[in-house]
Design an enzyme around this catalytic site. Structure first.
Site, PDB file in Angstrom:
ATOM      1  N   HIS A  17       0.830  -1.202   0.000  1.00 32.54           N
ATOM      2  CA  HIS A  17       0.000   0.000   0.000  1.00 32.54           C
ATOM      3  C   HIS A  17       0.864   1.251   0.000  1.00 32.54           C
ATOM      4  CE1 HIS A  17      -3.903  -2.018   1.551  1.00 32.54           C
ATOM      5  NE2 HIS A  17      -3.912  -1.835   0.255  1.00 32.54           N
TER       6      HIS A  17
ATOM      7  N   ARG B  10      -9.285  -2.178 -13.462  1.00 29.75           N
ATOM      8  CA  ARG B  10      -9.072  -3.269 -12.496  1.00 29.75           C
ATOM      9  C   ARG B  10     -10.325  -3.386 -11.623  1.00 29.75           C
ATOM     10  NH1 ARG B  10      -3.212  -1.510 -12.525  1.00 29.75           N
ATOM     11  NH2 ARG B  10      -2.017  -3.395 -12.896  1.00 29.75           N
TER      12      ARG B  10
ATOM     13  N   GLU C 105      -0.800 -13.126 -19.833  1.00 27.37           N
ATOM     14  CA  GLU C 105      -0.056 -13.028 -18.572  1.00 27.37           C
ATOM     15  C   GLU C 105       0.669 -14.321 -18.244  1.00 27.37           C
ATOM     16  OE1 GLU C 105      -2.353 -10.309 -15.540  1.00 27.37           O
ATOM     17  OE2 GLU C 105      -3.760 -11.693 -16.472  1.00 27.37           O
TER      18      GLU C 105
ATOM     19  N   ASP D   5       2.525  -9.866 -14.509  1.00 28.64           N
ATOM     20  CA  ASP D   5       2.413 -11.307 -14.279  1.00 28.64           C
ATOM     21  C   ASP D   5       3.236 -12.104 -15.283  1.00 28.64           C
ATOM     22  OD1 ASP D   5       0.874 -11.888 -11.968  1.00 28.64           O
ATOM     23  OD2 ASP D   5      -0.851 -10.978 -12.948  1.00 28.64           O
TER      24      ASP D   5
ATOM     25  N   CYS E 227      -0.770  -3.597 -20.955  1.00 29.10           N
ATOM     26  CA  CYS E 227      -1.376  -2.868 -19.835  1.00 29.10           C
ATOM     27  C   CYS E 227      -0.613  -3.112 -18.540  1.00 29.10           C
ATOM     28  CB  CYS E 227      -2.848  -3.215 -19.685  1.00 29.10           C
ATOM     29  SG  CYS E 227      -3.136  -4.949 -19.356  1.00 29.10           S
TER      30      CYS E 227
HETATM   31  C1  PEP Z   1      -0.258  -7.435 -15.149  1.00 27.80           C
HETATM   32  O1  PEP Z   1      -0.177  -8.550 -14.628  1.00 27.80           O
HETATM   33  O2  PEP Z   1       0.657  -6.921 -15.824  1.00 27.80           O
HETATM   34  C2  PEP Z   1      -1.503  -6.641 -14.994  1.00 27.80           C
HETATM   35  C3  PEP Z   1      -1.705  -5.552 -15.711  1.00 27.80           C
HETATM   36  O3  PEP Z   1      -2.404  -7.059 -14.061  1.00 27.80           O
HETATM   37  P1  PEP Z   1      -2.197  -6.855 -12.487  1.00 27.80           P
HETATM   38  O4  PEP Z   1      -0.988  -5.991 -12.291  1.00 27.80           O
HETATM   39  O5  PEP Z   1      -3.454  -6.235 -11.988  1.00 27.80           O
HETATM   40  O6  PEP Z   1      -1.996  -8.266 -12.048  1.00 27.80           O
HETATM   41 MG    MG Z   2      -1.947  -9.460 -13.771  1.00 28.15          MG
END
Ligand code: PEP
Ligand code: MG
Length: 558
Positions: free
Chosen positions: A178, A285, A415, A439, A486
């Site tokens: 956080h 998200r 991912e 990921d 993303c």
């Molecule tokens: C990612 O995994 O790059 C992604 C955009 O999703 P999160 O960061 O929410 O897992």
């Molecule tokens: Mg992700």
């Protein structure tokens, strides 16, 4: 020069100041169970009222919601009541209870849950201050302070005055805590996991905090300092120039259209994204709506929220990611058993397919937003074709039930290495592909993105990850699908030319990075980016890739 892990981007020059916070003193024995129980009741109520009354950023609200959930946790209260019943002081009892629970969270071996222990310790201080009347933690600092700490609590960061504190450096901590999210929201550069050598830095030392490159220069010589000052000035001027042109279209110097989108978690984020010239959102998200509550939101509540965000974007595309909870992002009301290895467990689309009611409510919410089609659907954590065909079947059934004739795009996140490797197969079934580099990096390198012990190695510019990205764009091209990014790489200026060189045509970045992203794209030539990407694919380390990209960007600037 010390090395750390990037928690929030940026660059700052300032003076070191350690944040040292002593425990608030409380007596062990109380004035009797009745008195102490009443004191605890009123302290908890006062903290809860204050947390509920504060307003501020979305990140702040999420964290306050987490704190309120802890305040209402019956287990925590039961543990404190046991001590109060045995004659202890209310403050002592509350401290014992929060510390025991924090210890449990730390011992679970999950880095993200361990980070939640900080929220508990934060709450311990807030309640003890209420009970003892101890003053707020002294968080007044002179202008130009770079704050150093063993560890920081979220409420400490929220209390900082960004006009005085210009950066954060933390000995421990994790890049997904956080504290990291808050620092990024406040525009404060931050490094975490710097380790024991940070203790050698004395109060008053001059520091250059280069969070983007993961380094802290301690007591730099005059030449280095002068160079850093020039760099700061140039950054401020670049930012102002980029902001002035933020509303303009995003095309490369040779005329290739690149969509500059923003990642969102709330309506507030959408407002910031619009002010920064975002052309849409490449990632909403949605799990933010599902966490820190007792029941899942129904279709109507979801429709209202998505509708609000879509309206804020004034018709621009909104890519809504289906719920990505499970494992490391727990939602108490979803029956997911504790897992040995949550990153490889029931998460992403696996949760939705295991709980069809949750999936259906979310899809109904998305499909209710007017105009139909502004919202596109994105499936997280896909590993197999079956997962996307299953989602599409539900979407098609709901379209019939809801009398929707318009087509609604359904895309996937790339991912998992499986999705990258089989992108040609998946692209036949997906309207678009968006790479979640956070990921994808963790799974390609087998390094937990939330673990400070390996934080230094988790770099999306590792050639292995770049090869997977190249493979994804090749596969998608065979079916004429576009590929976006993303994940965090879309907000990394060294990564942008490489991604475009690999055939990416949409970048969804953190909202504040959009003006700079657009300014950078306008200076790029796709053929030069492609040549750079070919060299990077053959490089032997992320360090080598970063060096190539840095040189490329310096030539652009020259
Ligand atoms: C990612 O995994 O790059 C992604 C955009 O999703 P999160 O960061 O929410 O897992
Ligand atoms: Mg992700």
């Amino acid at each position: 020069q010390l090395a750390g892990t990037l928690a929030a981007p940026g660059f700052a020059i300032g003076t070191a100041r350690w944040l040292r916070v002593a425990d608030i003193a409380v007596p062990v024995d109380g004035q009797g169970p009745g008195v102490e129980a009443a004191r605890l009741d009123s302290a908890l109520a006062a903290v809860r009222d204050r947390l509920s009354a504060e307003d501020g950023t979305h990140a702040g609200a999420t964290i306050r919601a987490a704190h309120i959930a802890f305040l209402d946790d019956p287990e925590l209260r039961k543990a404190a009541d046991r001590d109060v019943g045995a004659g202890r002081d209310a403050g002592h009892a509350w401290r014992q209870a929060t510390r025991a629970q924090a210890e449990v969270l730390r011992s679970l071996g999950d880095a993200r849950l361990a980070e939640r222990a900080d929220d508990l310790l934060d709450l311990e201080r807030q309640v003890l201050r209420e009970l003892t009347g101890a003053a707020d933690d002294a968080l007044a600092f002179a202008p130009g302070t770079i704050l150093l700490a063993d560890d920081l609590l979220p409420s400490q960061v929220m209390a900082l005055d960004p006009a005085c504190v210009v950066g954060l450096v933390v000995e421990r901590g994790g890049p997904t805590s956080h504290v990291a999210i808050l620092a990024a929201t406040m525009g404060l550069p931050a490094l975490v996991a710097v380790g024991a050598p940070l203790n050698e830095v004395a109060d008053g030392a001059t520091l250059i905090l280069d969070a983007d490159n993961g380094v802290l220069h301690v007591a730099p010589d005059d030449a280095t300092l002068a160079e850093a000052r020039t760099r700061m000035e140039r950054r401020a001027a670049d930012r102002a120039a980029a902001l002035a042109q933020a509303a303009e279209h995003c095309v490369t110097a040779d005329g290739v259209r690149i969509e500059a989108f923003a990642n969102l978690g709330s309506v507030e984020d959408a407002v910031v994204a619009m002010a920064n010239g975002a052309e849409g959102s490449g990632l909403l998200r949605t799990e933010f709506l599902f966490l820190e509550r007792d029941t899942a939101p129904d279709a109507a509540e979801q429709a209202a929220l998505y509708g609000n965000i879509a309206a804020t974007l004034e018709g621009r595309p909104l890519i809504v990611r289906l719920l990505d909870v499970g494992g490391d992002k727990p939602a108490s009301y979803l029956p997911i058993a504790p897992e040995e290895n949550p990153a490889l467990g029931l998460r992403g689309i696996r949760v939705a397919l295991a709980m069809p009611d949750i999936l259906e409510a979310q899809l109904r919410g998305i499909l209710s937003v007017q105009p139909v089609g502004q919202c596109r659907i994105m499936v997280p954590m896909v590993a197999s074709v079956d997962e996307i065909t299953a989602v599409r079947a539900v979407v098609d059934r709901l379209r019939v039930e809801m009398d929707i004739t318009e087509r609604v795009e359904v895309g996937i996140m790339v991912e998992t290495p499986a999705a990258a490797v089989t992108s040609a197969t998946l692209a036949a079934h997906a309207d678009f592909l968006s790479i979640g580099t956070n990921d994808l990096t963790q799974y390609a390198l087998a390094m937990d993105r939330g673990n400070p012990a390996v934080a230094g190695g988790v770099d999306g510019l590792h050639p292995a990850v770049l090869q997977l990205i190249a493979h994804t764009t090749d596969g998608a091209k065979r079916h004429g699908r576009w590929v976006g990014v993303c994940g965090g790489l879309a907000s990394d200026r060294l990564a942008v030319p490489l991604l475009i060189g690999l055939g990416i045509t949409e970048l969804s970045a953190s909202p504040r990075f959009v003006p700079e992203l657009k300014a950078l794209v306008r200076r790029l030539d796709t053929a030069a980016c492609h040549r750079l990407a070919l060299r990077a694919l053959a490089a032997s380390s992320p360090r080598e890739v970063r060096a190539m990209a840095r040189e490329f960007c310096q030539e652009l600037a020259a």
